[in-house]
Write a protein that holds these residues in place. Sequence first.
Motif, PDB file in Angstrom:
ATOM      1  N   THR A   1       0.921  -1.330   0.118  1.00 48.77           N
ATOM      2  CA  THR A   1      -0.066   0.103  -0.227  1.00 48.77           C
ATOM      3  C   THR A   1       0.995   1.201  -0.162  1.00 48.77           C
ATOM      4  O   THR A   1       2.123   1.236  -0.106  1.00 48.77           O
ATOM      5  N   GLY A   2       0.286   2.641  -0.084  1.00 49.46           N
ATOM      6  CA  GLY A   2       1.184   3.770  -0.209  1.00 49.46           C
ATOM      7  C   GLY A   2       1.641   4.111   1.087  1.00 49.46           C
ATOM      8  O   GLY A   2       2.734   4.410   1.173  1.00 49.46           O
ATOM      9  N   SER A   3       1.001   3.254   2.277  1.00 48.08           N
ATOM     10  CA  SER A   3       1.685   3.613   3.686  1.00 48.08           C
ATOM     11  C   SER A   3       2.753   2.716   3.652  1.00 48.08           C
ATOM     12  O   SER A   3       3.424   2.741   4.996  1.00 48.08           O
ATOM     13  N   GLY A   4       2.891   1.533   3.148  1.00 49.07           N
ATOM     14  CA  GLY A   4       4.024   0.700   3.230  1.00 49.07           C
ATOM     15  C   GLY A   4       3.446  -0.739   3.637  1.00 49.07           C
ATOM     16  O   GLY A   4       4.227  -1.534   4.051  1.00 49.07           O
ATOM     17  N   LYS A   5       2.123  -0.871   4.230  1.00 49.85           N
ATOM     18  CA  LYS A   5       1.613  -2.062   4.723  1.00 49.85           C
ATOM     19  C   LYS A   5       1.440  -3.034   3.509  1.00 49.85           C
ATOM     20  O   LYS A   5       1.422  -2.501   2.242  1.00 49.85           O
ATOM     21  N   ILE A   6       1.381  -4.420   3.850  1.00 52.00           N
ATOM     22  CA  ILE A   6       1.139  -5.333   2.588  1.00 52.00           C
ATOM     23  C   ILE A   6      -0.058  -5.954   2.597  1.00 52.00           C
ATOM     24  O   ILE A   6      -0.673  -6.431   3.692  1.00 52.00           O
TER      25      ILE A   6
ATOM     26  N   SER B   1       9.282 -10.842   7.048  1.00 46.45           N
ATOM     27  CA  SER B   1       9.327 -11.958   6.195  1.00 46.45           C
ATOM     28  C   SER B   1       8.988 -11.938   4.629  1.00 46.45           C
ATOM     29  O   SER B   1       9.433 -12.080   3.774  1.00 46.45           O
ATOM     30  N   VAL B   2       7.652 -11.174   4.410  1.00 45.03           N
ATOM     31  CA  VAL B   2       7.127 -10.907   3.139  1.00 45.03           C
ATOM     32  C   VAL B   2       8.029  -9.799   2.522  1.00 45.03           C
ATOM     33  O   VAL B   2       8.496  -9.901   1.284  1.00 45.03           O
ATOM     34  N   LYS B   3       8.437  -8.674   3.255  1.00 41.53           N
ATOM     35  CA  LYS B   3       9.150  -7.412   2.625  1.00 41.53           C
ATOM     36  C   LYS B   3      10.724  -8.219   2.270  1.00 41.53           C
ATOM     37  O   LYS B   3      11.161  -7.517   1.225  1.00 41.53           O
TER      38      LYS B   3
ATOM     39  N   LEU C   1      10.862 -10.955   0.769  1.00 42.64           N
ATOM     40  CA  LEU C   1      10.813 -11.698  -0.572  1.00 42.64           C
ATOM     41  C   LEU C   1      10.285 -10.481  -1.959  1.00 42.64           C
ATOM     42  O   LEU C   1      10.439 -10.847  -2.870  1.00 42.64           O
ATOM     43  N   LEU C   2       9.981  -9.572  -1.226  1.00 45.55           N
ATOM     44  CA  LEU C   2       9.843  -8.288  -2.252  1.00 45.55           C
ATOM     45  C   LEU C   2      10.768  -7.235  -2.096  1.00 45.55           C
ATOM     46  O   LEU C   2      10.399  -6.057  -1.422  1.00 45.55           O
ATOM     47  N   PRO C   3      12.041  -7.081  -2.511  1.00 45.99           N
ATOM     48  CA  PRO C   3      13.334  -6.385  -2.216  1.00 45.99           C
ATOM     49  C   PRO C   3      12.788  -4.896  -2.819  1.00 45.99           C
ATOM     50  O   PRO C   3      13.124  -3.953  -2.104  1.00 45.99           O
ATOM     51  N   TYR C   4      12.238  -4.707  -3.909  1.00 47.70           N
ATOM     52  CA  TYR C   4      11.990  -3.463  -4.341  1.00 47.70           C
ATOM     53  C   TYR C   4      10.606  -3.117  -3.916  1.00 47.70           C
ATOM     54  O   TYR C   4      10.172  -1.791  -4.022  1.00 47.70           O
ATOM     55  N   GLY C   5       9.439  -3.885  -3.740  1.00 47.16           N
ATOM     56  CA  GLY C   5       8.271  -3.263  -3.294  1.00 47.16           C
ATOM     57  C   GLY C   5       7.976  -3.057  -2.009  1.00 47.16           C
ATOM     58  O   GLY C   5       7.259  -2.404  -1.268  1.00 47.16           O
ATOM     59  N   GLY C   6       8.764  -3.873  -1.063  1.00 42.33           N
ATOM     60  CA  GLY C   6       8.377  -3.909   0.451  1.00 42.33           C
ATOM     61  C   GLY C   6       9.330  -3.113   1.163  1.00 42.33           C
ATOM     62  O   GLY C   6       9.041  -2.810   2.423  1.00 42.33           O
ATOM     63  N   LYS C   7      10.382  -2.297   0.692  1.00 36.74           N
ATOM     64  CA  LYS C   7      11.028  -1.385   1.571  1.00 36.74           C
ATOM     65  C   LYS C   7      11.038  -0.049   1.469  1.00 36.74           C
ATOM     66  O   LYS C   7      10.377   0.566   0.464  1.00 36.74           O
TER      67      LYS C   7
END
Length: 67
Positions: A17-22, A57-59, A61-67
């Motif tokens: 999401t825009g606020s960084g939640k998944i 853990s999920v972040k 797996l998503l190095p460019y989307g999750g950080k």
Amino acid sequence: MPKMKSNSGAKKRFKVTGSGKIKRKKAYKRHILTKKSPKRKNNLGKDALVHKADESSVKDLLPYGGK
């Protein structure tokens, strides 16, 4: 340095999401729907958030989307 690879399964299952939640989808809405109530099926169709304990853990797996 080469680009890092995202986990292909995670790419398809999670959105940031825009606020960084998944965001994630809920389970149990694929089959055997006749015995489930309409209210339950409706709520299963809505998105949910990944629990804070599992977010890191999920972040990973998503190095460019999750950080």
